[in-house]
Design a protein around this motif. Structure first.
Motif, mmCIF file in Angstrom:
data_model
loop_
_atom_site.group_PDB
_atom_site.id
_atom_site.type_symbol
_atom_site.label_atom_id
_atom_site.label_comp_id
_atom_site.label_asym_id
_atom_site.label_seq_id
_atom_site.Cartn_x
_atom_site.Cartn_y
_atom_site.Cartn_z
ATOM 1 N N ARG A 191 -64.341 1.441 52.887
ATOM 2 C CA ARG A 191 -63.440 2.581 52.701
ATOM 3 C C ARG A 191 -61.979 2.217 52.977
ATOM 4 N NH1 ARG A 191 -64.970 5.189 48.908
ATOM 5 N NH2 ARG A 191 -66.787 6.543 49.112
ATOM 6 N N LEU A 192 -61.737 1.186 53.771
ATOM 7 C CA LEU A 192 -60.354 0.750 53.995
ATOM 8 C C LEU A 192 -59.696 0.352 52.682
ATOM 9 C CD1 LEU A 192 -58.140 0.017 56.111
ATOM 10 C CD2 LEU A 192 -59.067 -2.307 56.074
ATOM 11 N N HIS A 193 -60.450 -0.354 51.844
ATOM 12 C CA HIS A 193 -59.883 -0.846 50.582
ATOM 13 C C HIS A 193 -60.146 0.074 49.399
ATOM 14 C CE1 HIS A 193 -60.271 -4.696 52.925
ATOM 15 N NE2 HIS A 193 -59.018 -4.735 52.553
ATOM 16 N N HIS A 194 -61.114 0.986 49.541
ATOM 17 C CA HIS A 194 -61.476 1.876 48.432
ATOM 18 C C HIS A 194 -61.578 3.305 48.953
ATOM 19 C CE1 HIS A 194 -62.535 -1.843 46.264
ATOM 20 N NE2 HIS A 194 -63.130 -2.202 47.381
ATOM 21 N N PRO A 195 -60.467 3.870 49.433
ATOM 22 C CA PRO A 195 -60.537 5.171 50.125
ATOM 23 C C PRO A 195 -60.956 6.329 49.235
ATOM 24 C CG PRO A 195 -58.256 4.505 49.780
ATOM 25 C CD PRO A 195 -59.097 3.325 49.419
ATOM 26 N N GLU A 196 -60.684 6.270 47.944
ATOM 27 C CA GLU A 196 -60.956 7.416 47.068
ATOM 28 C C GLU A 196 -62.007 7.122 45.999
ATOM 29 O OE1 GLU A 196 -59.621 10.229 47.801
ATOM 30 O OE2 GLU A 196 -58.210 9.453 49.295
ATOM 31 N N GLU A 197 -62.479 5.888 45.925
ATOM 32 C CA GLU A 197 -63.383 5.525 44.839
ATOM 33 C C GLU A 197 -64.802 6.029 45.070
ATOM 34 O OE1 GLU A 197 -63.382 1.442 43.560
ATOM 35 O OE2 GLU A 197 -61.293 1.180 44.209
ATOM 36 N N THR A 198 -65.492 6.279 43.953
ATOM 37 C CA THR A 198 -66.933 6.485 44.025
ATOM 38 C C THR A 198 -67.566 5.123 44.221
ATOM 39 O OG1 THR A 198 -66.852 8.419 42.588
ATOM 40 C CG2 THR A 198 -68.965 7.278 42.754
ATOM 41 N N LEU A 199 -68.193 4.940 45.361
ATOM 42 C CA LEU A 199 -68.659 3.616 45.757
ATOM 43 C C LEU A 199 -70.055 3.758 46.351
ATOM 44 C CD1 LEU A 199 -67.204 0.790 45.779
ATOM 45 C CD2 LEU A 199 -66.815 1.178 48.207
ATOM 46 N N TYR A 200 -71.067 3.276 45.633
ATOM 47 C CA TYR A 200 -72.445 3.375 46.092
ATOM 48 C C TYR A 200 -73.039 1.988 46.305
ATOM 49 C CZ TYR A 200 -72.000 8.153 44.220
ATOM 50 O OH TYR A 200 -71.587 9.438 43.951
ATOM 51 N N THR A 201 -74.088 1.937 47.156
ATOM 52 C CA THR A 201 -74.790 0.667 47.395
ATOM 53 C C THR A 201 -76.290 0.783 47.145
ATOM 54 O OG1 THR A 201 -75.149 1.152 49.757
ATOM 55 C CG2 THR A 201 -73.093 0.013 49.158
ATOM 56 N N PHE A 202 -76.765 1.993 46.851
ATOM 57 C CA PHE A 202 -78.196 2.232 46.655
ATOM 58 C C PHE A 202 -78.391 3.223 45.514
ATOM 59 C CE2 PHE A 202 -81.790 5.053 47.253
ATOM 60 C CZ PHE A 202 -82.854 4.199 47.489
ATOM 61 N N TRP A 203 -79.359 2.898 44.649
ATOM 62 C CA TRP A 203 -79.751 3.786 43.567
ATOM 63 C C TRP A 203 -81.280 3.786 43.505
ATOM 64 C CZ3 TRP A 203 -76.013 0.187 43.603
ATOM 65 C CH2 TRP A 203 -74.703 0.560 43.268
ATOM 66 N N GLU A 260 -83.064 -7.562 36.331
ATOM 67 C CA GLU A 260 -84.507 -7.356 36.267
ATOM 68 C C GLU A 260 -85.150 -7.644 37.629
ATOM 69 O OE1 GLU A 260 -88.385 -8.785 33.603
ATOM 70 O OE2 GLU A 260 -86.391 -9.616 33.216
ATOM 71 N N ARG A 261 -86.028 -6.764 38.061
ATOM 72 C CA ARG A 261 -86.772 -6.868 39.314
ATOM 73 C C ARG A 261 -85.845 -6.899 40.533
ATOM 74 N NH1 ARG A 261 -91.875 -7.434 39.463
ATOM 75 N NH2 ARG A 261 -91.823 -8.447 41.508
ATOM 76 N N SER A 262 -84.720 -6.211 40.431
ATOM 77 C CA SER A 262 -83.768 -6.171 41.542
ATOM 78 C C SER A 262 -84.213 -5.188 42.611
ATOM 79 C CB SER A 262 -82.392 -5.760 41.018
ATOM 80 O OG SER A 262 -81.443 -5.689 42.063
ATOM 81 N N SER A 263 -83.665 -5.350 43.803
ATOM 82 C CA SER A 263 -83.785 -4.360 44.859
ATOM 83 C C SER A 263 -83.155 -3.049 44.404
ATOM 84 C CB SER A 263 -83.077 -4.870 46.120
ATOM 85 O OG SER A 263 -82.946 -3.855 47.088
ATOM 86 N N ASP A 264 -83.475 -1.964 45.101
ATOM 87 C CA ASP A 264 -82.809 -0.690 44.827
ATOM 88 C C ASP A 264 -81.446 -0.613 45.516
ATOM 89 O OD1 ASP A 264 -84.158 -0.632 47.246
ATOM 90 O OD2 ASP A 264 -85.322 1.163 46.796
ATOM 91 N N HIS A 265 -81.092 -1.626 46.280
ATOM 92 C CA HIS A 265 -79.758 -1.763 46.868
ATOM 93 C C HIS A 265 -78.957 -2.813 46.097
ATOM 94 C CE1 HIS A 265 -80.640 0.209 50.889
ATOM 95 N NE2 HIS A 265 -81.857 0.032 50.394
ATOM 96 N N ALA A 266 -77.641 -2.770 46.247
ATOM 97 C CA ALA A 266 -76.755 -3.821 45.752
ATOM 98 C C ALA A 266 -76.044 -4.461 46.942
ATOM 99 C CB ALA A 266 -75.727 -3.255 44.777
ATOM 100 N N PRO A 267 -75.662 -5.728 46.825
ATOM 101 C CA PRO A 267 -74.931 -6.370 47.923
ATOM 102 C C PRO A 267 -73.528 -5.780 48.088
ATOM 103 C CG PRO A 267 -75.842 -7.992 46.368
ATOM 104 C CD PRO A 267 -75.927 -6.656 45.711
ATOM 105 N N ALA A 268 -73.111 -5.631 49.341
ATOM 106 C CA ALA A 268 -71.738 -5.247 49.667
ATOM 107 C C ALA A 268 -71.106 -6.392 50.445
ATOM 108 C CB ALA A 268 -71.715 -3.964 50.493
ATOM 109 N N TRP A 269 -69.780 -6.532 50.358
ATOM 110 C CA TRP A 269 -69.155 -7.726 50.954
ATOM 111 C C TRP A 269 -67.727 -7.420 51.408
ATOM 112 C CZ3 TRP A 269 -64.763 -8.739 48.237
ATOM 113 C CH2 TRP A 269 -64.734 -8.316 46.898
ATOM 114 N N ILE A 270 -67.239 -8.314 52.279
ATOM 115 C CA ILE A 270 -65.842 -8.296 52.701
ATOM 116 C C ILE A 270 -65.288 -9.714 52.592
ATOM 117 C CG2 ILE A 270 -66.046 -6.320 54.239
ATOM 118 C CD1 ILE A 270 -66.292 -8.249 56.601
ATOM 119 N N GLU A 271 -63.973 -9.798 52.442
ATOM 120 C CA GLU A 271 -63.270 -11.086 52.471
ATOM 121 C C GLU A 271 -62.395 -11.127 53.705
ATOM 122 O OE1 GLU A 271 -63.394 -13.713 50.586
ATOM 123 O OE2 GLU A 271 -64.326 -13.132 48.689
#
Length: 257
Positions: free
Chosen positions: A190-202, A243-254
């Protein structure tokens, strides 16, 4: 330095997806959750072939956490959460890597709520809050990375009105997240994306990924000494579509040097 978190939803069944993502993005530190593998069944060799050392805490069929390090020594500092109300569940591990302490967590889901599972979620969260306080008091560069099973705010979920009574979005769960922020941790995404729609799970159901009907429940909270070095953050959302992915996506920081 890139630090990532990824709920793999079964490390051996999703291993080709994990290896493909690691090879494409080459994060330096990775926190994995929901291994769903016993200690002896962790794919150490396959990860080693990509240059990753690992520590892990497995559990048959459920839970399980791991920390990976690329090109750096990994020093385990803690295995299991102090004060865990059910230490038979593998949900927490810490490691020091290249000057950063990475705490990997898999906070309980808590559904159905109210009920015993929700009580366990909150009890586990209390123990985690206490450990987070101890870590931030050290002044060291620390990241708390993992699947928190907490939706912090309405902006972090598709159609929040449908989640009012869910254990991930109940006021008690959201208060856990706020208490961590009040300790001084920074929500890096949220520091870098304060207003974006940002999800990690579907969810796998109802075509959720294609509709972008998601949740943000995977978080990287960083201590003040690490927050000052944050240079970017994001979610590799396209991985969820493989294909055959988790229902989560990776999140990361630099992290800058």
């Amino acid at each position: 330095m890139r630090i990532a978190t990824y709920n793999v939803n079964g490390i051996n069944g999703r291993l080709p997806v994990l290896l493909r993502w690691l090879e494409a993005t080459r994060p330096d530190i990775v926190c994995l959750q929901e291994l769903k593998a016993q200690q002896a069944n962790f794919p150490r060799q396959a990860l080693g072939d990509l240059g990753y050392e690992a520590i892990w805490l497995g559990q048959k069929s459920w839970n399980g956490v791991a920390v990976l390090a690329r090109g750096s020594a990994i020093h385990e500092t803690r295995r299991g959460l102090p004060g865990d109300p059910d230490p038979s569940q593998s949900r927490y591990i810490e490691a020091a890597i290249n000057g950063v302490l990475a705490a990997c967590l898999y906070l309980p889901n808590g559904n159905p709520a109210p009920g015993p599972r929700f009580d366990y979620k909150l009890a586990w969260a209390e123990a985690f809050i206490a450990q987070a306080a101890r870590l931030i008091e050290t002044g060291a560069p620390v990241v708390l990375a993992g699947d928190y099973n907490i939706i912090p705010a309405p902006a972090d979920v598709y159609k929040p009105e449908r989640w009012t009574d869910d254990a991930l979005f109940r006021p008690e769960a959201r208060l856990v997240f706020r208490r961590l922020i009040d300790q001084g941790w920074t929500d890096a995404l949220r520091l870098h994306h304060p207003e974006e729609t940002l999800y990690t799970f579907w969810d796998y159901f109802r075509n959720a990924y294609a509709r972008n009907a998601g949740l943000r429940i995977d978080h990287l909270l960083v201590s003040p000494s690490l927050a000052s070095r944050l240079s970017g953050s994001g979610v590799d959302h396209e991985v969820r579509g493989w294909e055959r992915s988790s229902d989560h996506a990776p999140a990361w920081i630099e992290i800058a040097p």
